[in-house]
Design a protein around this motif. Structure first.
Motif, short mmCIF file in Angstrom:
data_model
loop_
_atom_site.label_atom_id
_atom_site.label_comp_id
_atom_site.label_asym_id
_atom_site.label_seq_id
_atom_site.Cartn_x
_atom_site.Cartn_y
_atom_site.Cartn_z
N THR A 137 -4.86 3.75 -10.61
CA THR A 137 -5.71 2.91 -9.77
C THR A 137 -6.50 3.77 -8.80
O THR A 137 -6.04 4.82 -8.36
CB THR A 137 -4.87 1.88 -8.98
OG1 THR A 137 -3.96 2.58 -8.12
CG2 THR A 137 -4.10 0.97 -9.91
N SER A 138 -7.70 3.31 -8.48
CA SER A 138 -8.55 4.00 -7.51
C SER A 138 -9.55 2.99 -6.95
O SER A 138 -10.10 2.18 -7.72
CB SER A 138 -9.30 5.16 -8.17
OG SER A 138 -10.32 5.65 -7.30
N PRO A 139 -9.80 3.02 -5.66
CA PRO A 139 -10.81 2.10 -5.09
C PRO A 139 -12.22 2.45 -5.54
O PRO A 139 -13.15 1.67 -5.31
CB PRO A 139 -10.63 2.29 -3.58
CG PRO A 139 -10.04 3.65 -3.42
CD PRO A 139 -9.16 3.84 -4.62
N MET A 194 -9.61 -0.63 -10.55
CA MET A 194 -9.49 -1.01 -9.14
C MET A 194 -9.21 -2.50 -9.05
O MET A 194 -9.62 -3.28 -9.90
CB MET A 194 -10.74 -0.63 -8.35
CG MET A 194 -12.04 -1.20 -8.87
SD MET A 194 -13.44 -0.52 -7.96
CE MET A 194 -14.80 -1.45 -8.70
#
Length: 268
Positions: free
Chosen positions: A196-198, A237
């Motif tokens: 996950t990553s914004p 995200m």
């Protein structure tokens, strides 16, 4: 006492069994004896229901009635209330505990028996016992195939983790590994790894979960170790229209696991 079970009375804190059980409060002791101490009617019953080997039942003499309905042939150790309380770590012990055998899962064993549709969790340095316990409980509910516990993660057999997992610890395959070595082996077996990553550029519900997938989750403070990102096949995200910077790691795991379940139901 009228039970047709073997009962052993312990009256001294210097008893060898007492010394052994106290060692199970530490990770070193649990590893040495391949055992853990669980307390309370619910956890003891869950361990029996999961058919985990019970090495001994430990009972406060004032709570002997609690043992009669338990379907186990394990030896019963009867302690005075003061002795029982001195052994337990909780403030208000429920009067029953058990020493149970810890199954030691191997990476190869888990992967060799994984079904064609598999989902794994990869946990990198999850430090809060409540978070880990919640993740494990959610993982079992979501049908996770197995969990790989990376270095720096709190001991999954820590009493606080065991209590938060509510019995899932007895049924869910757990393997403690070096993720930097484990991830390449998962990829060799065709297991896709997502993180996950914004800044991922793709919402988690836009990602189509493949038949074999592993979700990589990171430390509460720093997230996933950057050295592990090179093994990630896709980053996603999670929408946060409220404006917070991040979600609790246990909540993140639940959102991703249940998105996979939603997709499975839609596919039929």
């Amino acid at each position: 006492m009228t039970m047709n079970k073997k009962v052993i009375q312990i009256t001294s804190s210097h008893n060898e069994q007492m010394k052994r059980w106290k060692k199970l409060h530490s990770r070193k002791g649990r590893m040495k004896y391949q055992a853990l101490l669980v307390e309370g009617e619910h956890l003891v019953s869950e361990a029996i229901r999961a058919q985990v080997p019970i090495r001994s039942l430990i009972v406060d003499e004032k709570q002997e009635e609690k043992v009669k309905q338990l379907n186990t042939s394990a030896p019963i150790y009867m302690l005075s209330s003061s002795l029982f309380h001195s052994l337990m770590e909780t403030e208000s012990p429920q009067g029953i505990a058990a020493e149970i055998h810890m199954k030691e899962w191997k990476e190869e064993e888990l992967l060799a028996h994984a079904p064609s549709r598999s989902i794994f969790l990869l946990l990198d340095a999850i430090q809060d016992p409540g978070n880990l316990g919640t993740i494990l409980r959610t993982a079992e509910a979501a049908g996770v195939t197995g969990v790989f516990i990376g270095k720096g993660t709190v001991d999954p057999y820590n009493p606080k983790v065991v209590r938060a997992a509510m019995g899932s610890i007895f049924r869910l395959p757990l393997v403690q590994v070096d993720l930097s070595l484990c991830l390449p082996r998962l990829k060799e077996r065709g297991i896709h790894i997502i993180g996950t990553s914004p800044h991922a550029g793709k919402w988690h519900f836009e990602y189509t979960f493949p038949s074999k997938v592993a979700i990589l989750l990171g430390n509460e403070g720093r997230g996933v170790d950057p050295a592990l990102f090179s093994f990630v096949d896709e980053q996603v995200m999670i929408p946060m229209p409220g404006g917070t910077e991040s979600l609790n790691v246990a909540i993140t795991s639940a959102i991703l696991l249940y998105e996979r379940i939603r997709q499975q139901y839609l596919r039929g």
